[in-house]
Every structure is written in structure tokens, then in C-alpha cells.
Scaffold this motif. Structure first.
Motif, PDB file in Angstrom:
ATOM      1  N   SER A 175      32.580 -16.641  -2.826  1.00 17.87           N
ATOM      2  CA  SER A 175      33.648 -16.601  -1.833  1.00 17.87           C
ATOM      3  C   SER A 175      33.351 -17.627  -0.735  1.00 17.87           C
ATOM      4  O   SER A 175      32.197 -18.042  -0.551  1.00 17.87           O
ATOM      5  CB  SER A 175      33.753 -15.205  -1.221  1.00 17.87           C
ATOM      6  N   PRO A 176      34.379 -18.066   0.008  1.00 13.43           N
ATOM      7  CA  PRO A 176      34.157 -19.073   1.059  1.00 13.43           C
ATOM      8  C   PRO A 176      33.103 -18.680   2.077  1.00 13.43           C
ATOM      9  O   PRO A 176      32.341 -19.525   2.543  1.00 13.43           O
ATOM     10  CB  PRO A 176      35.545 -19.201   1.696  1.00 13.43           C
ATOM     11  N   ASP A 177      33.028 -17.397   2.430  1.00 10.41           N
ATOM     12  CA  ASP A 177      32.069 -16.993   3.464  1.00 10.41           C
ATOM     13  C   ASP A 177      30.628 -16.952   2.955  1.00 10.41           C
ATOM     14  O   ASP A 177      29.696 -16.713   3.729  1.00 10.41           O
ATOM     15  CB  ASP A 177      32.459 -15.649   4.087  1.00 10.41           C
ATOM     16  N   GLU A 178      30.433 -17.202   1.653  1.00  7.47           N
ATOM     17  CA  GLU A 178      29.082 -17.276   1.108  1.00  7.47           C
ATOM     18  C   GLU A 178      28.515 -18.693   1.113  1.00  7.47           C
ATOM     19  O   GLU A 178      27.347 -18.890   0.780  1.00  7.47           O
ATOM     20  CB  GLU A 178      29.061 -16.742  -0.325  1.00  7.47           C
ATOM     21  N   VAL A 179      29.334 -19.679   1.479  1.00  4.02           N
ATOM     22  CA  VAL A 179      28.863 -21.063   1.516  1.00  4.02           C
ATOM     23  C   VAL A 179      27.963 -21.243   2.733  1.00  4.02           C
ATOM     24  O   VAL A 179      28.363 -20.956   3.866  1.00  4.02           O
ATOM     25  CB  VAL A 179      30.047 -22.054   1.573  1.00  4.02           C
ATOM     26  N   ARG A 180      26.747 -21.713   2.521  1.00  2.00           N
ATOM     27  CA  ARG A 180      25.775 -21.943   3.591  1.00  2.00           C
ATOM     28  C   ARG A 180      25.492 -23.438   3.664  1.00  2.00           C
ATOM     29  O   ARG A 180      24.738 -23.992   2.861  1.00  2.00           O
ATOM     30  CB  ARG A 180      24.476 -21.174   3.299  1.00  2.00           C
ATOM     31  N   TRP A 181      26.130 -24.100   4.620  1.00  2.00           N
ATOM     32  CA  TRP A 181      26.072 -25.556   4.683  1.00  2.00           C
ATOM     33  C   TRP A 181      24.663 -26.086   4.886  1.00  2.00           C
ATOM     34  O   TRP A 181      24.329 -27.188   4.445  1.00  2.00           O
ATOM     35  CB  TRP A 181      27.003 -26.066   5.774  1.00  2.00           C
ATOM     36  N   ASP A 217      22.151 -25.319   3.357  1.00  2.00           N
ATOM     37  CA  ASP A 217      21.443 -25.396   2.080  1.00  2.00           C
ATOM     38  C   ASP A 217      21.613 -26.752   1.404  1.00  2.00           C
ATOM     39  O   ASP A 217      20.973 -27.009   0.376  1.00  2.00           O
ATOM     40  CB  ASP A 217      21.950 -24.311   1.126  1.00  2.00           C
ATOM     41  N   TYR A 218      22.467 -27.615   1.973  1.00  2.00           N
ATOM     42  CA  TYR A 218      22.818 -28.873   1.301  1.00  2.00           C
ATOM     43  C   TYR A 218      22.409 -30.077   2.142  1.00  2.00           C
ATOM     44  O   TYR A 218      22.189 -29.975   3.345  1.00  2.00           O
ATOM     45  CB  TYR A 218      24.312 -28.898   0.998  1.00  2.00           C
ATOM     46  N   LEU A 260      25.891 -29.996  12.414  1.00  2.00           N
ATOM     47  CA  LEU A 260      24.728 -29.777  11.553  1.00  2.00           C
ATOM     48  C   LEU A 260      24.017 -31.080  11.205  1.00  2.00           C
ATOM     49  O   LEU A 260      22.931 -31.052  10.620  1.00  2.00           O
ATOM     50  CB  LEU A 260      25.154 -29.076  10.262  1.00  2.00           C
ATOM     51  N   GLY A 261      24.642 -32.197  11.524  1.00  2.00           N
ATOM     52  CA  GLY A 261      24.035 -33.490  11.220  1.00  2.00           C
ATOM     53  C   GLY A 261      24.044 -33.841   9.751  1.00  2.00           C
ATOM     54  O   GLY A 261      23.276 -34.711   9.308  1.00  2.00           O
ATOM     55  N   SER A 280      23.997 -31.815  -3.164  1.00  2.00           N
ATOM     56  CA  SER A 280      25.232 -32.299  -2.555  1.00  2.00           C
ATOM     57  C   SER A 280      26.428 -31.433  -2.934  1.00  2.00           C
ATOM     58  O   SER A 280      26.455 -30.803  -3.994  1.00  2.00           O
ATOM     59  CB  SER A 280      25.507 -33.749  -2.993  1.00  2.00           C
ATOM     60  N   VAL A 281      27.432 -31.440  -2.064  1.00  4.35           N
ATOM     61  CA  VAL A 281      28.655 -30.661  -2.253  1.00  4.35           C
ATOM     62  C   VAL A 281      29.818 -31.615  -2.504  1.00  4.35           C
ATOM     63  O   VAL A 281      29.937 -32.644  -1.843  1.00  4.35           O
ATOM     64  CB  VAL A 281      28.970 -29.803  -1.011  1.00  4.35           C
TER      65      VAL A 281
END
Length: 254
Positions: free
Chosen positions: A2-8, A10-11, A130-131, A193-194
Motif C-alpha cells: 500500500s502507499p503508506d508502506e513506502v519508506r523513501w 530505504d532507497y 530527504l536529499g 532505485s524507485v
């Protein structure tokens, strides 16, 4: 996912398609393609089934321009000489028709300009805190002009347009090569990468390249079609992937 599980966090890099993901230029492209193909079919193949928006999604969306021309014509049993990218727009060749469409697109862009989706800007703002290095990977040769018109060109460390793909001899989507090239330019690899895409061809490119996360943005293709193409998560708008509260910058307090 789900969208709320994406942890930016981590990439290491985020790679955006442009048309339909950051800017609503897909509608401009759709109109330009429709006008060009309607004129061509009317003059040269009036017995053929007319061009429709379904043809855009099935044969054109997300692909390099000349590939889109070739694939649509094949769907109608029409074969034209390939020609060359230097062909004038009036040439009855694959490249000539592609250049005819490009002229129509540029005329609309110059006249009307383009604005980014508010939700896409919201996500870009969050990723900036987040840079994370960002790239645009678009089959369109007009990608830099579109980003400049939208006031977003300076947000991206790399823009891999259709022109760059041609210069680097990279096959277009659904091959993963343009996304892989962009990741390398940002100092990342696919595994970290995403990819964010609204076209099934682009989603397939992300899936084929084994990217860490492939996000499908449903601007009309359909959630099931994006998921079937390989999207790990599908959203209607990129605002769904941006937190409601400001993020803590990298290196800041937890």
C-alpha cells in the motif's frame, strides 16, 4: 504493497517518468497523436478502423515516438518506409509521421504551457527534504522543455529524454535500459532505485530491470493493467506517497 508502506529512506534514487506522472502533458500528446493519425488515415487508409484513445494506450503511450508510429500502423496492417529522423513532417515515412506529431505537440506547449500536478510537486518537495537524487526518464525528446515550462527543471540531477536515449543507443521502454542509465548517472543501481510510471510500457521497463520498487500512477490506463504489468504499488496521485507532516532531513534528528 500500500502507499503508506513506502519508506523513501530505504532507497538511493527516484526515477520519474514525465508525461502523466509529473505533468499532465499526456493529454497534449494524446491530442497531437489523434490529430496526426486521423489526418493520415483519412488521406491514405480511409477503410481502416479510426484511431481512438484506446490505440494511444495500446500502441503509443510511453514509447519512443517512432516506435509508437510503427506499432500503431502495424495494428492497421499499414507499412511505411522507415525514413530517417531528419525527414520533414510532410514525409510519408515512419519518421515523417513522428516528426509531424512532434510539431503539433510543440505548438500546443508553446501556446498553452504546462503546470505540474500539485500532488507530484508535493512528493518532489518531500523527496528534496530527504536529499534523494532524482531523475526524469521520458521517451519524449521534449522532456527538458516541458520541465522548464513547468518550472521544475532544476529539481532533477539527470534528465534522460528520447534524445539522450538516441545519443546513447539505448532501447526505449519497455526495455529497462533508459531507467538503468539514469540510475547510474545518479550514482545508484536498480536494486536501490524507485521507478514511477503511468504507462504499462514504463512499468514493464521497471519490472524488467529488477528495480527495488515500481510505482504505477493510474491516469487512465487502469489499476489492474498497471499491476499486471509489474507495479508493486498503484496510486491515483503522487500525493498518496507524500507524508502529511514535513520529513526530517537526512542527518537531522530522528
Amino acid at each position: 504493497m500500500s502507499p503508506d508502506e513506502v519508506r523513501w529512506r530505504d532507497y538511493q534514487a527516484v526515477l520519474f517518468d514525465l508525461d502523466g506522472v509529473i505533468t499532465p502533458t499526456a493529454i497534449v500528446h494524446m491530442r497531437a497523436w489523434a490529430e496526426m493519425f486521423a489526418d493520415f488515415l483519412g488521406a491514405h487508409a480511409p477503410q481502416a478502423a479510426p484511431y481512438t484513445d484506446a490505440d494511444y494506450y495500446a500502441h503509443v503511450d510511453g514509447k519512443p515516438r517512432y516506435d509508437g508510429v510503427r506499432d500503431f500502423l502495424a495494428s492497421r496492417g499499414i507499412t511505411l518506409p522507415e525514413g530517417s529522423p531528419a525527414d520533414p513532417p510532410e514525409a510519408e515515412t515512419v519518421c515523417g509521421l513522428g516528426n509531424r506529431k512532434n510539431d503539433a505537440f510543440n505548438a500546443v506547449l508553446a501556446r498553452d504551457g504546462v503546470s505540474a500536478y500539485p500532488g507530484s510537486v508535493l512528493l518532489l518537495d518531500h523527496l528534496a527534504t530527504l536529499g534523494l537524487p532524482l531523475a526524469v526518464v521520458s521517451s519524449s525528446v521534449n522532456a527538458p522543455a516541458v520541465l522548464d515550462s513547468a518550472g521544475l527543471l532544476d529539481r532533477f540531477g539527470c534528465v534522460v529524454s528520447g534524445a539522450v536515449a538516441a545519443e546513447q543507443h539505448l532501447p526505449g521502454k519497455p526495455a529497462p535500459d533508459t531507467f538503468e542509465y539514469a540510475a547510474r548517472q545518479l550514482g545508484a543501481v536498480p536494486a536501490t532505485s524507485v521507478v514511477l510510471e503511468d504507462a504499462t510500457s514504463g512499468v514493464r521497463a521497471g519490472a524488467a530491470g529488477d528495480f527495488a520498487l515500481v510505482v504505477g500512477v493510474d491516469r487512465g490506463v487502469g489499476r489492474d493493467a498497471l499491476a499486471d504489468a509489474g507495479a508493486d504499488v498503484v496510486v491515483d496521485d503522487l500525493a498518496e506517497l507524500a507524508p502529511t507532516a514535513p520529513a526530517t532531513p537526512v542527518g537531522g534528528a530522528a
